[in-house]
Write a protein that holds these residues in place. Structure first.
Motif, mmCIF file in Angstrom:
data_model
loop_
_atom_site.group_PDB
_atom_site.id
_atom_site.type_symbol
_atom_site.label_atom_id
_atom_site.label_comp_id
_atom_site.label_asym_id
_atom_site.label_seq_id
_atom_site.Cartn_x
_atom_site.Cartn_y
_atom_site.Cartn_z
ATOM 1 N N GLU A 54 0.821 -1.218 0.000
ATOM 2 C CA GLU A 54 0.000 0.000 0.000
ATOM 3 C C GLU A 54 0.853 1.265 0.000
ATOM 4 O O GLU A 54 1.924 1.295 0.605
ATOM 5 C CB GLU A 54 -0.838 0.042 1.277
ATOM 6 N N ALA A 55 0.350 2.299 -0.647
ATOM 7 C CA ALA A 55 1.065 3.574 -0.660
ATOM 8 C C ALA A 55 1.147 4.118 0.766
ATOM 9 O O ALA A 55 0.157 4.095 1.488
ATOM 10 C CB ALA A 55 0.327 4.565 -1.545
ATOM 11 N N PRO A 56 2.331 4.565 1.200
ATOM 12 C CA PRO A 56 2.448 5.106 2.556
ATOM 13 C C PRO A 56 1.657 6.412 2.699
ATOM 14 O O PRO A 56 1.580 7.197 1.754
ATOM 15 C CB PRO A 56 3.944 5.370 2.710
ATOM 16 N N ALA A 57 1.069 6.597 3.866
ATOM 17 C CA ALA A 57 0.308 7.832 4.113
ATOM 18 C C ALA A 57 1.184 8.860 4.814
ATOM 19 O O ALA A 57 0.738 9.611 5.681
ATOM 20 C CB ALA A 57 -0.935 7.521 4.926
ATOM 21 N N CYS A 58 2.456 8.856 4.488
ATOM 22 C CA CYS A 58 3.359 9.927 4.930
ATOM 23 C C CYS A 58 4.482 10.000 3.910
ATOM 24 O O CYS A 58 4.594 9.140 3.036
ATOM 25 C CB CYS A 58 3.894 9.675 6.342
ATOM 26 N N ASP A 59 5.283 11.045 3.960
ATOM 27 C CA ASP A 59 6.405 11.164 3.028
ATOM 28 C C ASP A 59 7.527 10.230 3.473
ATOM 29 O O ASP A 59 7.794 10.109 4.684
ATOM 30 C CB ASP A 59 6.907 12.607 2.986
ATOM 31 N N VAL A 60 8.166 9.602 2.500
ATOM 32 C CA VAL A 60 9.227 8.633 2.822
ATOM 33 C C VAL A 60 10.424 8.885 1.914
ATOM 34 O O VAL A 60 10.258 9.135 0.712
ATOM 35 C CB VAL A 60 8.737 7.174 2.610
ATOM 36 N N ALA A 61 11.608 8.820 2.487
ATOM 37 C CA ALA A 61 12.843 8.945 1.698
ATOM 38 C C ALA A 61 13.870 7.954 2.204
ATOM 39 O O ALA A 61 13.820 7.536 3.367
ATOM 40 C CB ALA A 61 13.391 10.372 1.807
ATOM 41 N N VAL A 62 14.790 7.575 1.320
ATOM 42 C CA VAL A 62 15.938 6.779 1.755
ATOM 43 C C VAL A 62 17.215 7.493 1.329
ATOM 44 O O VAL A 62 17.265 8.114 0.261
ATOM 45 C CB VAL A 62 15.924 5.344 1.165
ATOM 46 N N CYS A 63 18.221 7.403 2.186
ATOM 47 C CA CYS A 63 19.510 8.047 1.920
ATOM 48 C C CYS A 63 20.606 6.988 1.875
ATOM 49 O O CYS A 63 21.190 6.635 2.920
ATOM 50 C CB CYS A 63 19.820 9.074 3.012
ATOM 51 N N PRO A 64 20.874 6.443 0.694
ATOM 52 C CA PRO A 64 21.909 5.410 0.555
ATOM 53 C C PRO A 64 23.304 6.036 0.524
ATOM 54 O O PRO A 64 23.435 7.246 0.329
ATOM 55 C CB PRO A 64 21.597 4.775 -0.806
ATOM 56 N N PRO A 65 24.336 5.209 0.645
ATOM 57 C CA PRO A 65 25.702 5.708 0.422
ATOM 58 C C PRO A 65 25.836 6.185 -1.026
ATOM 59 O O PRO A 65 25.096 5.721 -1.903
ATOM 60 C CB PRO A 65 26.582 4.472 0.653
ATOM 61 N N PHE A 66 26.796 7.070 -1.303
ATOM 62 C CA PHE A 66 26.915 7.677 -2.637
ATOM 63 C C PHE A 66 26.918 6.669 -3.806
ATOM 64 O O PHE A 66 26.209 6.886 -4.788
ATOM 65 C CB PHE A 66 28.171 8.552 -2.731
ATOM 66 N N PRO A 67 27.697 5.558 -3.713
ATOM 67 C CA PRO A 67 27.738 4.675 -4.898
ATOM 68 C C PRO A 67 26.388 4.028 -5.215
ATOM 69 O O PRO A 67 26.182 3.554 -6.316
ATOM 70 C CB PRO A 67 28.762 3.598 -4.513
ATOM 71 N N LEU A 68 25.489 4.023 -4.256
ATOM 72 C CA LEU A 68 24.179 3.399 -4.474
ATOM 73 C C LEU A 68 23.113 4.393 -4.923
ATOM 74 O O LEU A 68 21.973 4.005 -5.196
ATOM 75 C CB LEU A 68 23.710 2.684 -3.193
ATOM 76 N N LEU A 69 23.461 5.672 -4.983
ATOM 77 C CA LEU A 69 22.416 6.656 -5.314
ATOM 78 C C LEU A 69 21.776 6.374 -6.673
ATOM 79 O O LEU A 69 20.559 6.375 -6.803
ATOM 80 C CB LEU A 69 22.984 8.083 -5.285
ATOM 81 N N TYR A 70 22.627 6.135 -7.676
ATOM 82 C CA TYR A 70 22.030 5.937 -9.005
ATOM 83 C C TYR A 70 21.228 4.629 -9.078
ATOM 84 O O TYR A 70 20.057 4.656 -9.504
ATOM 85 C CB TYR A 70 23.080 6.027 -10.118
ATOM 86 N N PRO A 71 21.795 3.479 -8.672
ATOM 87 C CA PRO A 71 20.977 2.254 -8.715
ATOM 88 C C PRO A 71 19.691 2.368 -7.897
ATOM 89 O O PRO A 71 18.637 1.889 -8.324
ATOM 90 C CB PRO A 71 21.884 1.164 -8.143
ATOM 91 N N VAL A 72 19.747 3.028 -6.768
ATOM 92 C CA VAL A 72 18.530 3.156 -5.946
ATOM 93 C C VAL A 72 17.532 4.094 -6.629
ATOM 94 O O VAL A 72 16.329 3.854 -6.605
ATOM 95 C CB VAL A 72 18.876 3.621 -4.513
ATOM 96 N N LYS A 73 18.044 5.136 -7.275
ATOM 97 C CA LYS A 73 17.137 6.022 -8.040
ATOM 98 C C LYS A 73 16.350 5.187 -9.063
ATOM 99 O O LYS A 73 15.132 5.344 -9.209
ATOM 100 C CB LYS A 73 17.960 7.107 -8.746
ATOM 101 N N VAL A 74 17.038 4.287 -9.745
ATOM 102 C CA VAL A 74 16.371 3.435 -10.739
ATOM 103 C C VAL A 74 15.338 2.530 -10.052
ATOM 104 O O VAL A 74 14.209 2.387 -10.509
ATOM 105 C CB VAL A 74 17.424 2.600 -11.515
#
Ligand SMILES: O=C[C@H](O)COP(=O)(O)O
Length: 273
Positions: A54-74
């Motif tokens: 289910e879609a979360p009923a609050c804002d959610v973010a994740v902050c990965p280490p730098f090398p994972l930013l692009y794969p996680v964005k995908v």
């Protein structure tokens, strides 16, 4: 115990408006996972597999280490903006000879919305208030939302200096900032980080009230809209008790953000508060 839980639920229901996602002050819940120096690409994919639903009923973010930013964005494309990206740090300069650093514009190019700044683990590694302030201003000028971390050590709490330390870090971090609309503040007592010993909801609310007052003194009415996150051993089983407090709008989550069922539990807690 049963009565206590019922009173928490009643209080949380009172704070929910028609769309079920914001409290009486109009602040939507915000849960940010700080992966710190953890997770491989494969582990990240497994985490998101477990987060589907289910879609979360609050804002959610994740902050990965730098090398994972692009794969996680995908990987986050599947969540259609229900989970957005953040980073754990950045340099204050636009660009240049800063080996090992990344700039705000690089994070922005990867669709990061948030950047954690002044985390105690970076302050302990030598980051100063002045550097945090330069980073906050650079993040804002590049359209990123800084998550300014403040919090006292165990010794400072024992000396009764929690409020004083947090006020001083806020003043320094936000010096010269004119518009607080995009700022997020995270209260992270150092003694509660990774220890399993979270602040009690009352201890956290007490400091959050001080933070709100300090922001109000500097920014006036706009301070009422600033999301104040609590961080330090937040887990699925203590999220709701924190979320029902007046000035606790969300959580900055370390360890529990690496485990799908725990992270979902925290998100659920702040979806009701
Ligand atoms: O940024 C997150 C905090 O440092 C909290 O970490 P923790 O949830 O593992 O205590």
């Amino acid at each position: 115990m049963e009565q206590y839980i019922r009173s928490l639920v009643e209080k949380s229901v009172q704070g929910v408006l028609a769309d079920g996602t914001v409290n009486e002050s109009g602040r939507r819940g915000l849960v940010i996972g700080n992966w710190k120096m953890n997770m491989s690409i494969e582990e990240a994919a497994l985490l998101f597999e477990g987060m589907k639903g289910e879609a979360p009923a609050c804002d959610v973010a994740v902050c990965p280490p730098f090398p994972l930013l692009y794969p996680v964005k995908v990987m986050l494309a599947q969540f259609q903006d229900q989970i957005v990206l953040g980073a754990q740090n950045m340099h204050w300069a636009d660009q240049g000879a800063h080996t090992g650093e990344v700039s705000a514009s690089m994070l922005k190019e990867l669709d990061c919305r948030y950047v954690i700044l002044g985390h105690s683990e970076r302050r302990q590694a030598g980051e100063t208030d002045e550097e945090v302030n330069l980073k906050v201003k650079q993040a804002l000028s590049e359209g990123l939302q800084p998550v300014l971390c403040v919090g006292e050590t165990k010794e400072e709490r024992e000396q009764g200096r929690s409020g004083e330390v947090v006020i001083s870090q806020l003043h320094a971090g936000l010096d010269g900032v004119e518009n607080v609309n995009s700022v997020v503040v995270a209260y992270e007592p150092v003694w509660a980080i990774g220890t399993g010993l979270a602040a009690t909801p009352e201890q956290a609310q007490d400091v959050h009230r001080t933070i709100r007052q300090t922001l109000t003194n500097q920014f006036g009415d706009a301070a009422a809209r600033v999301p104040l996150l609590y961080g330090g051993s937040v887990k699925a089983d203590n999220a709701l008790s924190l979320a029902v407090m007046d000035d606790i709008d969300g959580a900055l989550v370390g360890g529990a953000s690496l485990i799908a069922v725990e992270f979902k539990g925290v998100i659920d807690g702040f979806s009701r508060g």
